[in-house]
Design a protein around this motif. Structure first.
Motif, PDB file in Angstrom:
ATOM      1  N   PRO A  17     -23.259 -12.319  12.037  1.00 29.25           N
ATOM      2  CA  PRO A  17     -23.929 -12.520  10.754  1.00 29.25           C
ATOM      3  C   PRO A  17     -24.740 -11.314  10.267  1.00 29.25           C
ATOM      4  CG  PRO A  17     -25.259 -13.465  12.478  1.00 29.25           C
ATOM      5  CD  PRO A  17     -24.038 -12.909  13.158  1.00 29.25           C
ATOM      6  N   ASP A  18     -24.984 -10.332  11.127  1.00 31.54           N
ATOM      7  CA  ASP A  18     -25.860  -9.231  10.729  1.00 31.54           C
ATOM      8  C   ASP A  18     -25.190  -8.284   9.727  1.00 31.54           C
ATOM      9  OD1 ASP A  18     -27.673 -10.278  12.482  1.00 31.54           O
ATOM     10  OD2 ASP A  18     -27.258  -8.853  14.086  1.00 31.54           O
ATOM     11  N   HIS A  19     -23.880  -8.272   9.702  1.00 29.57           N
ATOM     12  CA  HIS A  19     -23.152  -7.340   8.848  1.00 29.57           C
ATOM     13  C   HIS A  19     -22.005  -8.093   8.177  1.00 29.57           C
ATOM     14  CE1 HIS A  19     -21.245  -3.963   7.189  1.00 29.57           C
ATOM     15  NE2 HIS A  19     -20.655  -3.450   8.242  1.00 29.57           N
ATOM     16  N   PRO A  20     -22.292  -8.852   7.111  1.00 32.24           N
ATOM     17  CA  PRO A  20     -21.265  -9.715   6.504  1.00 32.24           C
ATOM     18  C   PRO A  20     -20.121  -8.968   5.838  1.00 32.24           C
ATOM     19  CG  PRO A  20     -23.291  -9.744   5.211  1.00 32.24           C
ATOM     20  CD  PRO A  20     -23.610  -9.029   6.490  1.00 32.24           C
ATOM     21  N   SER A  21     -20.232  -7.651   5.684  1.00 35.64           N
ATOM     22  CA  SER A  21     -19.134  -6.905   5.069  1.00 35.64           C
ATOM     23  C   SER A  21     -18.152  -6.354   6.091  1.00 35.64           C
ATOM     24  CB  SER A  21     -19.683  -5.761   4.214  1.00 35.64           C
ATOM     25  OG  SER A  21     -20.465  -4.875   5.002  1.00 35.64           O
ATOM     26  N   CYS A  22     -18.264  -6.759   7.354  1.00 34.97           N
ATOM     27  CA  CYS A  22     -17.364  -6.281   8.405  1.00 34.97           C
ATOM     28  C   CYS A  22     -15.908  -6.585   8.069  1.00 34.97           C
ATOM     29  CB  CYS A  22     -17.740  -6.927   9.737  1.00 34.97           C
ATOM     30  SG  CYS A  22     -16.631  -6.497  11.097  1.00 34.97           S
ATOM     31  N   PHE A  23     -15.040  -5.583   8.175  1.00 32.59           N
ATOM     32  CA  PHE A  23     -13.613  -5.770   7.910  1.00 32.59           C
ATOM     33  C   PHE A  23     -13.002  -6.783   8.866  1.00 32.59           C
ATOM     34  CE2 PHE A  23      -9.217  -4.649   9.061  1.00 32.59           C
ATOM     35  CZ  PHE A  23      -8.595  -4.800   7.825  1.00 32.59           C
ATOM     36  N   GLY A  24     -13.466  -6.782  10.129  1.00 27.96           N
ATOM     37  CA  GLY A  24     -12.852  -7.647  11.134  1.00 27.96           C
ATOM     38  C   GLY A  24     -13.208  -9.107  10.985  1.00 27.96           C
ATOM     39  N   CYS A  25     -14.507  -9.411  10.899  1.00 24.66           N
ATOM     40  CA  CYS A  25     -14.927 -10.811  10.902  1.00 24.66           C
ATOM     41  C   CYS A  25     -15.599 -11.238   9.605  1.00 24.66           C
ATOM     42  CB  CYS A  25     -15.853 -11.091  12.081  1.00 24.66           C
ATOM     43  SG  CYS A  25     -17.277  -9.989  12.172  1.00 24.66           S
ATOM     44  N   GLY A  26     -15.640 -10.338   8.594  1.00 20.17           N
ATOM     45  CA  GLY A  26     -16.177 -10.706   7.304  1.00 20.17           C
ATOM     46  C   GLY A  26     -15.138 -11.431   6.460  1.00 20.17           C
ATOM     47  N   PRO A  27     -15.476 -11.734   5.222  1.00 11.15           N
ATOM     48  CA  PRO A  27     -14.561 -12.471   4.348  1.00 11.15           C
ATOM     49  C   PRO A  27     -13.399 -11.609   3.877  1.00 11.15           C
ATOM     50  CG  PRO A  27     -16.507 -11.797   3.132  1.00 11.15           C
ATOM     51  CD  PRO A  27     -16.745 -11.409   4.570  1.00 11.15           C
ATOM     52  N   SER A  28     -12.422 -12.250   3.230  1.00  7.71           N
ATOM     53  CA  SER A  28     -11.281 -11.557   2.637  1.00  7.71           C
ATOM     54  C   SER A  28     -11.793 -10.452   1.707  1.00  7.71           C
ATOM     55  CB  SER A  28     -10.431 -12.563   1.859  1.00  7.71           C
ATOM     56  OG  SER A  28      -9.330 -11.937   1.259  1.00  7.71           O
ATOM     57  N   PRO A  29     -11.111  -9.311   1.653  1.00  9.19           N
ATOM     58  CA  PRO A  29      -9.739  -9.024   2.073  1.00  9.19           C
ATOM     59  C   PRO A  29      -9.615  -8.439   3.472  1.00  9.19           C
ATOM     60  CG  PRO A  29     -10.545  -7.221   0.756  1.00  9.19           C
ATOM     61  CD  PRO A  29     -11.667  -8.209   0.850  1.00  9.19           C
ATOM     62  N   GLY A  30     -10.580  -8.672   4.337  1.00  7.39           N
ATOM     63  CA  GLY A  30     -10.492  -8.179   5.703  1.00  7.39           C
ATOM     64  C   GLY A  30      -9.609  -9.074   6.555  1.00  7.39           C
ATOM     65  N   LEU A  31      -9.912  -9.118   7.845  1.00  8.24           N
ATOM     66  CA  LEU A  31      -9.125  -9.934   8.761  1.00  8.24           C
ATOM     67  C   LEU A  31      -9.545 -11.399   8.739  1.00  8.24           C
ATOM     68  CD1 LEU A  31      -9.058  -7.545  11.855  1.00  8.24           C
ATOM     69  CD2 LEU A  31      -7.299  -7.823  10.090  1.00  8.24           C
ATOM     70  N   GLY A  32     -10.824 -11.644   8.468  1.00 14.61           N
ATOM     71  CA  GLY A  32     -11.301 -13.024   8.416  1.00 14.61           C
ATOM     72  C   GLY A  32     -11.383 -13.699   9.770  1.00 14.61           C
ATOM     73  N   LEU A  33     -11.650 -12.931  10.817  1.00 14.22           N
ATOM     74  CA  LEU A  33     -11.759 -13.495  12.165  1.00 14.22           C
ATOM     75  C   LEU A  33     -13.010 -14.369  12.245  1.00 14.22           C
ATOM     76  CD1 LEU A  33     -10.105 -12.913  14.860  1.00 14.22           C
ATOM     77  CD2 LEU A  33     -12.059 -11.525  15.523  1.00 14.22           C
ATOM     78  N   ARG A  34     -12.859 -15.614  12.677  1.00 12.67           N
ATOM     79  CA  ARG A  34     -13.980 -16.563  12.752  1.00 12.67           C
ATOM     80  C   ARG A  34     -14.170 -17.021  14.191  1.00 12.67           C
ATOM     81  NH1 ARG A  34     -10.348 -18.001   9.261  1.00 12.67           N
ATOM     82  NH2 ARG A  34      -9.670 -19.763  10.542  1.00 12.67           N
ATOM     83  N   VAL A  35     -15.343 -16.809  14.748  1.00 15.40           N
ATOM     84  CA  VAL A  35     -15.634 -17.271  16.100  1.00 15.40           C
ATOM     85  C   VAL A  35     -15.861 -18.781  16.061  1.00 15.40           C
ATOM     86  CG1 VAL A  35     -17.247 -17.164  18.030  1.00 15.40           C
ATOM     87  CG2 VAL A  35     -16.597 -15.065  16.816  1.00 15.40           C
ATOM     88  N   VAL A  36     -15.115 -19.518  16.892  1.00 15.08           N
ATOM     89  CA  VAL A  36     -15.248 -20.977  16.916  1.00 15.08           C
ATOM     90  C   VAL A  36     -15.855 -21.480  18.219  1.00 15.08           C
ATOM     91  CG1 VAL A  36     -13.406 -21.364  15.248  1.00 15.08           C
ATOM     92  CG2 VAL A  36     -12.832 -21.221  17.683  1.00 15.08           C
ATOM     93  N   GLU A  37     -15.796 -20.668  19.265  1.00 14.53           N
ATOM     94  CA  GLU A  37     -16.435 -21.014  20.539  1.00 14.53           C
ATOM     95  C   GLU A  37     -16.920 -19.730  21.184  1.00 14.53           C
ATOM     96  OE1 GLU A  37     -13.952 -23.182  23.227  1.00 14.53           O
ATOM     97  OE2 GLU A  37     -13.291 -24.617  21.698  1.00 14.53           O
ATOM     98  N   GLU A  38     -17.985 -19.818  21.951  1.00 17.25           N
ATOM     99  CA  GLU A  38     -18.444 -18.652  22.705  1.00 17.25           C
ATOM    100  C   GLU A  38     -19.149 -19.111  23.964  1.00 17.25           C
ATOM    101  OE1 GLU A  38     -22.601 -17.840  20.263  1.00 17.25           O
ATOM    102  OE2 GLU A  38     -20.868 -16.606  19.845  1.00 17.25           O
ATOM    103  N   ASP A  39     -19.148 -18.260  24.962  1.00 15.18           N
ATOM    104  CA  ASP A  39     -19.884 -18.523  26.188  1.00 15.18           C
ATOM    105  C   ASP A  39     -20.444 -17.197  26.682  1.00 15.18           C
ATOM    106  OD1 ASP A  39     -17.785 -17.165  27.488  1.00 15.18           O
ATOM    107  OD2 ASP A  39     -16.750 -19.029  27.991  1.00 15.18           O
ATOM    108  N   GLU A  40     -20.946 -17.179  27.914  1.00 18.92           N
ATOM    109  CA  GLU A  40     -21.608 -15.967  28.398  1.00 18.92           C
ATOM    110  C   GLU A  40     -20.640 -14.826  28.666  1.00 18.92           C
ATOM    111  OE1 GLU A  40     -20.586 -18.490  31.979  1.00 18.92           O
ATOM    112  OE2 GLU A  40     -21.382 -18.804  29.949  1.00 18.92           O
TER     113      GLU A  40
END
Length: 204
Positions: free
Chosen positions: A53-76
């Motif tokens: 969330p710190d950098h919402p313009s990220c090509f990888g995990c930000g919104p379109s037209p980037g990749l739109g990668l969304r983390v749905v689960e995480e652990d250590e």
């Protein structure tokens, strides 16, 4: 590769799972590497990351037209992320460009390392094994894990599945990340101008 190197590589593949099949000796944790342990689990505050969330313009995990990668689960140790690639990501007709697939795996392994170690890192090495075409307009899932740490280097692997996490693996990666000071990103964020949200954020 010498017989000893082959033995070390085979042992690493067995230890880290299918994704390590993409790894050369340079992307395999050396002897003496330790398992990752997140300082967040010991009460340290989360560091700023150059991702959502710190950098919402990220090509990888930000919104379109980037990749739109969304983390749905995480652990250590890492993350599970979802995405679907569109025509803007096309290489051959109906298939994602290989460079886009590599970018997906780079983003996922990067997120896994930041999640596991809570420290700024940059990609030092990314090795990708392409196993099958990655279709457009279909759900994709990426499971990425930080597998080991040795000094400034962190090691990670990822598998890109078509469909759910039980779907076929279309590509896998082994990556090496290098720890850097937070100023590495601050310097470039400042150069990007006031529209980069990190230039307007105080504290971690």
């Amino acid at each position: 590769m010498t017989g000893a190197a082959v033995h070390r590589h085979d042992a690493a593949v067995h230890r880290h799972g299918a994704a390590a099949g993409a790894a050369s000796e340079r992307a395999v944790p050396p002897g003496g590497a330790r398992p990752p342990c997140s300082p967040v689990l010991l009460g340290e505050p989360r560091v700023r990351v150059p991702h959502v969330p710190d950098h919402p313009s990220c090509f990888g995990c930000g919104p379109s037209p980037g990749l739109g990668l969304r983390v749905v689960e995480e652990d250590e140790r890492g993350v599970l992320a979802e995405l679907s690639l569109g025509r803007v990501h096309q290489g051959a007709p109906g298939i994602a460009h290989g460079g886009i697939v590599a970018a997906v795996l780079d983003e996922a392994t990067s997120l896994a390392v930041w999640r596991a170690l809570n420290r700024p890192n940059v990609t030092g090495r990314l090795e990708v094994q392409f196993l099958a075409p990655v279709p457009l307009e279909e759900p994709l899932r990426v499971r990425a894990s930080c597998t080991a740490v040795a000094g400034r280097k962190a090691y990670a692997t990822a598998d890109l599945h078509v469909g759910g996490v039980d779907g076929p693996v279309a590509a896998s990666a082994a990556a090496v990340y290098i720890a850097v000071p937070a100023t590495h990103f601050d310097r470039h964020a400042t150069a990007a101008g006031p529209h980069d949200p990190r230039t307007c954020q105080d504290g971690p």
